[in-house]
Scaffold this motif. Structure first.
Motif, PDB file in Angstrom:
ATOM      1  N   LYS A   1      68.781  52.544  36.624  1.00  0.00           N
ATOM      2  CA  LYS A   1      68.523  51.227  37.230  1.00  0.00           C
ATOM      3  C   LYS A   1      67.946  51.386  38.633  1.00  0.00           C
ATOM      4  O   LYS A   1      66.966  50.728  39.000  1.00  0.00           O
ATOM      5  N   ILE A   2      68.542  52.274  39.411  1.00  0.00           N
ATOM      6  CA  ILE A   2      68.057  52.499  40.775  1.00  0.00           C
ATOM      7  C   ILE A   2      66.656  53.098  40.751  1.00  0.00           C
ATOM      8  O   ILE A   2      65.785  52.731  41.551  1.00  0.00           O
ATOM      9  N   LEU A   3      66.426  54.020  39.824  1.00  0.00           N
ATOM     10  CA  LEU A   3      65.112  54.643  39.715  1.00  0.00           C
ATOM     11  C   LEU A   3      64.057  53.617  39.320  1.00  0.00           C
ATOM     12  O   LEU A   3      62.937  53.632  39.850  1.00  0.00           O
TER      13      LEU A   3
ATOM     14  N   ILE B   1      60.709  52.887  41.592  1.00  0.00           N
ATOM     15  CA  ILE B   1      59.337  52.999  41.090  1.00  0.00           C
ATOM     16  C   ILE B   1      58.600  51.673  41.257  1.00  0.00           C
ATOM     17  O   ILE B   1      57.418  51.635  41.611  1.00  0.00           O
ATOM     18  N   ALA B   2      59.312  50.552  41.014  1.00  0.00           N
ATOM     19  CA  ALA B   2      58.686  49.231  41.147  1.00  0.00           C
ATOM     20  C   ALA B   2      58.229  48.960  42.575  1.00  0.00           C
ATOM     21  O   ALA B   2      57.280  48.208  42.801  1.00  0.00           O
TER      22      ALA B   2
ATOM     23  N   PRO C   1      47.628  48.945  41.099  1.00  0.00           N
ATOM     24  CA  PRO C   1      48.919  48.463  40.597  1.00  0.00           C
ATOM     25  C   PRO C   1      49.411  49.248  39.387  1.00  0.00           C
ATOM     26  O   PRO C   1      48.646  49.547  38.468  1.00  0.00           O
ATOM     27  N   PHE C   2      50.701  49.558  39.402  1.00  0.00           N
ATOM     28  CA  PHE C   2      51.354  50.249  38.298  1.00  0.00           C
ATOM     29  C   PHE C   2      52.612  49.486  37.930  1.00  0.00           C
ATOM     30  O   PHE C   2      53.378  49.079  38.799  1.00  0.00           O
TER      31      PHE C   2
ATOM     32  N   PRO D   1      54.001  61.500  41.589  1.00  0.00           N
ATOM     33  CA  PRO D   1      54.916  60.737  42.457  1.00  0.00           C
ATOM     34  C   PRO D   1      56.176  60.257  41.733  1.00  0.00           C
ATOM     35  O   PRO D   1      57.279  60.307  42.295  1.00  0.00           O
ATOM     36  N   ILE D   2      56.022  59.779  40.490  1.00  0.00           N
ATOM     37  CA  ILE D   2      57.203  59.307  39.753  1.00  0.00           C
ATOM     38  C   ILE D   2      58.116  60.473  39.412  1.00  0.00           C
ATOM     39  O   ILE D   2      59.345  60.354  39.486  1.00  0.00           O
ATOM     40  N   LEU D   3      57.536  61.608  39.050  1.00  0.00           N
ATOM     41  CA  LEU D   3      58.357  62.777  38.751  1.00  0.00           C
ATOM     42  C   LEU D   3      59.174  63.184  39.966  1.00  0.00           C
ATOM     43  O   LEU D   3      60.350  63.570  39.835  1.00  0.00           O
TER      44      LEU D   3
END
Length: 455
Positions: free
Chosen positions: A58-60, A64-65, A72-73, A136-138
């Motif tokens: 949930k925190i992750l 990311i959002a 935009p992603f 970046p997400i990794l």
């Protein structure tokens, strides 16, 4: 090493669209920070993992959002969504799933960059998405979760846009980058500081672009030879697996959700195709359930075995096709693998004469199907024994657009489910209904085709 000349063409510049997305995001803030609930998951192993890491995920998701990407992603359960749909779509894009008998933590999302195909090769487009989204997400994922995470690996399924502009037309398709990393390699990649170190890890990981096994290169224009690369993620469960996975991998948009998915995607409207299968997000059935065990997806070796087994029949079809169906002589019918399914591929030269490149590619595609390919489908399908086991027909229609041996041409592929094509030739469904269930590619870029709109 020369730096990649990454020049993007971003097509979603209408202020009203961004205002609508921003408004939808503010109204759906609670959904954006949500996570797949353990109560939705039927499989006991996946449910236990979801319960164990629920708060971290949930925190992750929230982190990311809030991340600023070049374009935009949006995290999403499904890839290939139209930008106007993304803000209100299910944003629970972090999920434990099965992939080739392994349990993977999957990150799914839509990246609204439109790469100019005239400037960037397919490899360069995939490498850009890898650098600007996956890396970046990794980094956030490995910082938020323990290195001994109780699964076999980390997977990414990211959709981006490919924009093609010619004098007479301008259109976009979608490409999907899939990267599946062994768990230890995921943490090693997050710590890697050079392209050479990252490339070494990628070379032994599973990488796909739009469903095709891909040798992603971070420094070159063209991809690496897949056959020469060591691929470390096993296709069968091994004794070192950290997850108690027992069911075989099943068909999907490469990384399958743990919930039961329907096999037919809904029709979509032109001009931008949400890639129901490129692609291909599939729609969850009304009742979530653990998928039944299926055979592992076919490999190229399976297609080769079919080619060897049915070589006499394929040779006879090729000979007849030269005179009766406008087959080309250099590409006889052959079995191939397309998105985890076996396809019978046939290449035909269109008998319809088009003038120099002008007009709508959609109209040429519609005429190629209705006036050239469709009238031949019954005779073609009747020549294929129902005992031959494959799932798709792949018809590649070559259009000549200018005279001479070096004249301009285009290839339009109609990749049709075998069952739907049978319904069509038996007059049980219309031509549009067949195309709605099919994948249509023009020079490798996927389109949506509405026959009535292009008349």
């Amino acid at each position: 090493m020369r730096p990649m000349n990454v020049r993007l063409s971003f097509c979603f510049i209408r202020q009203t669209l961004f205002l609508a997305i921003a408004l939808a995001m503010s109204l759906s803030a609670s959904l954006a920070s949500a996570q797949v609930s353990p109560s939705e998951i039927q499989n006991p192993d996946l449910k236990a993992l979801e319960e164990t890491y629920f708060q971290q995920l949930k925190i992750l998701n929230q982190s990311i959002a809030k991340t600023k990407f070049p374009f935009p992603f949006y995290l999403s359960r499904f890839v290939g969504l139209d930008p106007a749909q993304q803000a209100e779509a299910d944003s629970r894009g972090l999920e434990f799933v099965r992939f080739q008998d392994r349990v993977i933590l999957k990150v799914t999302g839509n990246y609204n960059a439109a790469y100019d195909t005239a400037r960037l090769t397919q490899n360069e487009r995939a490498a850009s998405t890898f650098r600007t989204v996956v890396i970046p997400i990794l980094g956030q994922l490995t910082a938020a979760l323990p290195e001994d995470l109780a699964c076999d690996g980390i997977g990414f399924e990211i959709s981006h846009h490919a924009h093609t502009r010619e004098r007479s037309y301008d259109y976009e398709g979608k490409e999907i980058l899939v990267v599946v990393l062994d768990r230890d390699d995921a943490w090693a990649l997050s710590r890697a500081s050079t392209d050479s170190a990252r490339q070494e890890i990628l070379n032994r990981s599973k990488v796909y672009v739009s469903g095709t096994d891909f040798g992603l290169s971070l420094t070159e224009r063209d991809p690496l030879n897949v056959q020469a690369l060591p691929r470390s993620v096993p296709t069968k469960l091994d004794a070192t697996s950290t997850a108690r996975s027992s069911t075989a991998a099943s068909h999907s948009s490469l990384l399958k959700s743990n919930r039961l998915l329907s096999s037919v995607s809904p029709p979509v409207a032109a001009p931008i195709d949400p890639a129901p299968a490129s692609a291909n997000p599939v729609v969850p059935s009304p009742k979530a359930a653990d998928p039944t065990p299926l055979d592992p997806p076919p490999a190229p070796a399976d297609a080769e075995r079919l080619n060897e087994k049915h070589q006499p029949q394929l040779a006879a079809l090729a000979k007849e096709g030269l005179t009766r169906f406008h087959f080309v002589d250099y590409a006889p019918p052959t079995f191939v693998v397309f998105r985890d399914q076996i396809a019978l591929q046939m290449t035909l030269r269109n008998s319809i004469q088009f003038g120099p490149v002008k007009g709508s590619i959609y109209k040429r595609a519609a005429q190629s199907f209705d006036l050239f390919l469709a009238p031949q489908l019954k005779d073609l399908s009747d020549r294929i024994s129902p005992d031959v086991k494959f799932q798709l027909f792949d018809f590649s229609v070559l259009n000549k657009l200018s005279p001479g041996p070096k004249g301009t041409s285009e290839a339009i592929e109609f990749i049709c489910p075998r069952s739907a094509l049978k319904q069509f030739v038996n007059a049980e469904i219309t031509n549009q209904q067949l195309l709605d269930q099919s994948v249509i590619l023009i020079n490798g870029v996927r389109i949506a085709l509405n026959l009535q709109l292009v008349e």
